[in-house]
Design a protein around this motif. Sequence first.
Motif, PDB file in Angstrom:
ATOM      1  N   GLY A 198     -60.066  38.192   4.235  1.00 27.38           N
ATOM      2  CA  GLY A 198     -60.534  39.424   3.523  1.00 27.38           C
ATOM      3  C   GLY A 198     -60.256  40.635   3.862  1.00 27.38           C
ATOM      4  O   GLY A 198     -60.177  41.629   3.207  1.00 27.38           O
ATOM      5  N   GLU A 199     -60.085  40.593   5.487  1.00 29.76           N
ATOM      6  CA  GLU A 199     -59.689  42.020   5.812  1.00 29.76           C
ATOM      7  C   GLU A 199     -58.462  42.510   5.570  1.00 29.76           C
ATOM      8  O   GLU A 199     -58.323  43.823   5.323  1.00 29.76           O
ATOM      9  N   LEU A 200     -57.530  41.671   5.164  1.00 31.52           N
ATOM     10  CA  LEU A 200     -55.983  42.254   4.728  1.00 31.52           C
ATOM     11  C   LEU A 200     -55.968  42.098   3.364  1.00 31.52           C
ATOM     12  O   LEU A 200     -54.830  42.326   2.622  1.00 31.52           O
ATOM     13  N   ALA A 201     -56.933  41.633   2.643  1.00 33.07           N
ATOM     14  CA  ALA A 201     -56.886  41.518   1.158  1.00 33.07           C
ATOM     15  C   ALA A 201     -56.344  42.792   0.619  1.00 33.07           C
ATOM     16  O   ALA A 201     -56.585  44.078   0.861  1.00 33.07           O
ATOM     17  N   ARG A 202     -55.360  42.767  -0.352  1.00 27.40           N
ATOM     18  CA  ARG A 202     -54.871  43.875  -0.926  1.00 27.40           C
ATOM     19  C   ARG A 202     -54.537  43.612  -2.540  1.00 27.40           C
ATOM     20  O   ARG A 202     -54.474  42.533  -2.843  1.00 27.40           O
ATOM     21  N   GLY A 203     -54.741  44.690  -3.104  1.00 29.40           N
ATOM     22  CA  GLY A 203     -54.224  44.601  -4.333  1.00 29.40           C
ATOM     23  C   GLY A 203     -54.944  43.554  -5.589  1.00 29.40           C
ATOM     24  O   GLY A 203     -54.444  42.542  -5.459  1.00 29.40           O
TER      25      GLY A 203
END
Length: 143
Positions: free
Chosen positions: A76-81
Motif C-alpha cells: 500500500g505504501e508503494l501503491a501508484r495510479g
Amino acid sequence: MTAGVGKTVQDVMHRGAQCIGEHDSLRTAAQMMRDLNVGALPICGDDDRLKGIITDRDIVVKCCAEGMDIDRATAGELARGLVWTEARTSIEEALSKMEQHQIKRLPVIENHRIVGMISEADLANELPDDKLAEFVHRVYAHA
C-alpha cells in the motif's frame, strides 16, 4: 475486419488476477510475483477493492534502492495510479487509456471487483502493426 476491432478487454485479458493486500510486505509481493511469474500485482484493500498496482520495478527502485526494509514496507505504501478499465471496454479505449497514462498493464474491473489484467502483450496480439508501433512509441517515449 481489422484485428482487435469489436473485441473488448474481457476477450483478451488474463483472467483471475491475484491481488496483494495493501498491508502485505514488499517481500510478500516480490514472492507472489515470482511464484505467479508476473511483473505487476494489483493491490487490494481490506474491502477487497482495488487500491493501485505495484510492479517489480517499484520494489527495486522505490524500496531496495532507497534502503527501505522489504519486510516492513507495505504494498500500500508503494501503491501508484488507480488506473483501471471495465471488462466491457473496447480494446481501442483500453489502449488509449494505457497511452494516456503511459502504462503497460491495466487492471480490469467488473461489478466493482478486479477480474483480470490486460497488458501490452495482450494488446499486441490484437492490433495491426501500425497501431502497435504507435502504441509502443507513445508508451515508451517517456519511460
